[in-house]
Design an enzyme around this catalytic site. Structure first.
Site, mmCIF file in Angstrom:
data_model
loop_
_atom_site.group_PDB
_atom_site.id
_atom_site.type_symbol
_atom_site.label_atom_id
_atom_site.label_comp_id
_atom_site.label_asym_id
_atom_site.label_seq_id
_atom_site.Cartn_x
_atom_site.Cartn_y
_atom_site.Cartn_z
ATOM 1 N N GLU A 5 -7.226 4.959 7.649
ATOM 2 C CA GLU A 5 -6.953 6.251 7.220
ATOM 3 C C GLU A 5 -8.254 7.016 6.537
ATOM 4 O OE1 GLU A 5 -3.246 5.673 5.100
ATOM 5 O OE2 GLU A 5 -2.222 5.239 7.079
ATOM 6 N N LYS B 1 0.078 4.066 -0.289
ATOM 7 C CA LYS B 1 -0.519 5.357 0.208
ATOM 8 C C LYS B 1 -0.341 6.548 -0.634
ATOM 9 C CE LYS B 1 -0.115 3.424 4.632
ATOM 10 N NZ LYS B 1 -0.475 3.523 6.164
ATOM 11 N N ASN C 107 0.775 -1.106 -0.089
ATOM 12 C CA ASN C 107 -0.031 -0.191 0.008
ATOM 13 C C ASN C 107 0.864 1.307 0.042
ATOM 14 O OD1 ASN C 107 -1.856 2.048 0.437
ATOM 15 N ND2 ASN C 107 -2.408 1.497 2.495
ATOM 16 N N GLY D 172 1.570 2.668 10.815
ATOM 17 C CA GLY D 172 2.754 4.066 10.736
ATOM 18 C C GLY D 172 3.297 4.228 11.937
ATOM 19 N N SER E 88 2.605 -1.540 10.482
ATOM 20 C CA SER E 88 4.039 -1.473 11.077
ATOM 21 C C SER E 88 4.843 -2.825 10.691
ATOM 22 C CB SER E 88 4.212 -1.145 12.146
ATOM 23 O OG SER E 88 3.708 0.166 12.530
ATOM 24 N N GLU F 135 -5.855 -4.998 10.587
ATOM 25 C CA GLU F 135 -5.228 -3.613 10.739
ATOM 26 C C GLU F 135 -5.368 -2.946 12.207
ATOM 27 O OE1 GLU F 135 -2.778 -2.572 7.046
ATOM 28 O OE2 GLU F 135 -4.405 -1.376 6.941
ATOM 29 N N HIS G 297 -9.936 1.266 4.406
ATOM 30 C CA HIS G 297 -8.519 1.471 5.374
ATOM 31 C C HIS G 297 -8.844 2.584 6.203
ATOM 32 C CE1 HIS G 297 -4.688 2.747 6.068
ATOM 33 N NE2 HIS G 297 -4.279 1.627 5.608
HETATM 34 P P1 PGA Z 1 2.312 0.481 7.673
HETATM 35 O O1 PGA Z 1 0.762 1.007 6.997
HETATM 36 O O2 PGA Z 1 2.793 -0.523 7.406
HETATM 37 O O3 PGA Z 1 2.919 1.929 7.190
HETATM 38 O O4 PGA Z 1 1.954 0.479 9.244
HETATM 39 C C1 PGA Z 1 -0.067 -0.148 6.668
HETATM 40 C C2 PGA Z 1 -1.312 0.221 6.027
HETATM 41 O O5 PGA Z 1 -1.760 1.224 6.136
HETATM 42 O O6 PGA Z 1 -1.882 -0.258 5.375
#
Ligand code: PGA
Length: 258
Positions: free
Chosen positions: A105, A10, A8, A181, A219, A175, A103
């Site tokens: 976010e 982003k 991903n 993140g 992460s 998640e 997601h």
């Molecule tokens: P991250 O993101 O690996 O940077 O924690 C995972 C995600 O948002 O899908």
């Protein structure tokens, strides 16, 4: 069984040349190591504006490996006056096979509700794009012992009227929001409890003999990636680490090793 690794990206990288460079560096490594990648499926999810270019790179000769294109979002309507949105068919036309839906976010920053997510899931399935449905709890919810309740609620609402579909239409991604993140991944033993809960919860939902594919995300790095697979996850959703070529390749390498 194949292990799925979703990248991903982003809202990164900041230019098309940089996006191509990132993709090509991973691709070149994959090409050289295709022999060890028989059991791995890699899904690259770039921002919308890079989909067409990455799709072309994927189609180039001698690259028939298990690397596929995913989008990070879609809209539920087919066409019309929906300024700024992208339809399932537009994605399909670019060769998109998967789409991330729900997601955290998007839920948090853009106010995406379970009802909207339900519409997106239906639209994706109708267009024959496989959704990767993200679910997860906040730190506060985990602390109060509410993790399973939150996940059950997210699943029940977002899967409304969908459980009669064949089971293999959906990929789930656990998640935990507090792990995304933050550099603070959910410990594999804690993630395992959630995995078992999700297996139990999803099994009777769908009439099928195969089980729902469940990924872990939050992460993920090369040091612990394999641990989630060892405890039974079907793959990983990788954010930050998928933007670092060497780190992402390390993750693939580790997963591909028996
Ligand atoms: P991250 O993101 O690996 O940077 O924690 C995972 C995600 O948002 O899908």
């Amino acid at each position: 069984m194949e292990t799925i690794i979703v990248a991903n990206w982003k809202m990164n990288p900041q230019s098309l040349p940089k996006a191509k460079e990132l993709f090509n560096s991973v691709r070149n490594w994959i090409k050289k190591n295709s022999n060890i990648l028989q059991s791995v499926r890699i899904i690259i999810c770039p921002p919308f504006v890079y989909l067409e270019s990455i799709s072309k790179l994927l189609k180039t000769k001698n690259f028939r490996l298990k690397v596929e294109l995913g989008a990070q979002n879609l809209f539920w309507e087919e066409k019309g006056a929906f300024t700024g949105e992208i339809s399932p068919k537009m994605l399909k036309n670019l060769g998109v096979k998967y789409v991330i839906v729900g997601h955290s976010e998007r839920r948090k920053i853009l106010g995406e509700s379970d009802e909207m997510i339900n519409k997106k899931l239906k639209a994706a399935i109708k267009a024959k794009i496989k959704p990767i449905l993200c679910i997860g709890e906040t730190f506060e919810e985990r602390k109060r012992g509410k993790t399973f309740k939150v996940l059950k609620n997210q699943l029940t609402k977002s899967l409304t009227h969908l459980t009669t579909q064949p089971l293999n239409y959906l990929i789930l991604a656990y998640e935990p929001i507090w792990a995304i993140g933050t550099g603070n991944p959910c410990k594999p033993e804690d993630a395992k409890e959630v995995l078992l809960f999700l297996r139990k919860f999803t099994q009777p939902l769908f009439r099928s003999i195969t089980q729902t594919l469940i990924l872990y995300g939050g992460s993920v790095n090369s040091k612990i990636a394999k641990d989630y697979i060892k405890i039974g996850f079907d793959g990983l959703l990788v954010g930050g680490a998928s933007l670092k070529k060497t780190e992402f390749v390390e993750i693939i390498k580790d997963i591909a090793k028996d």
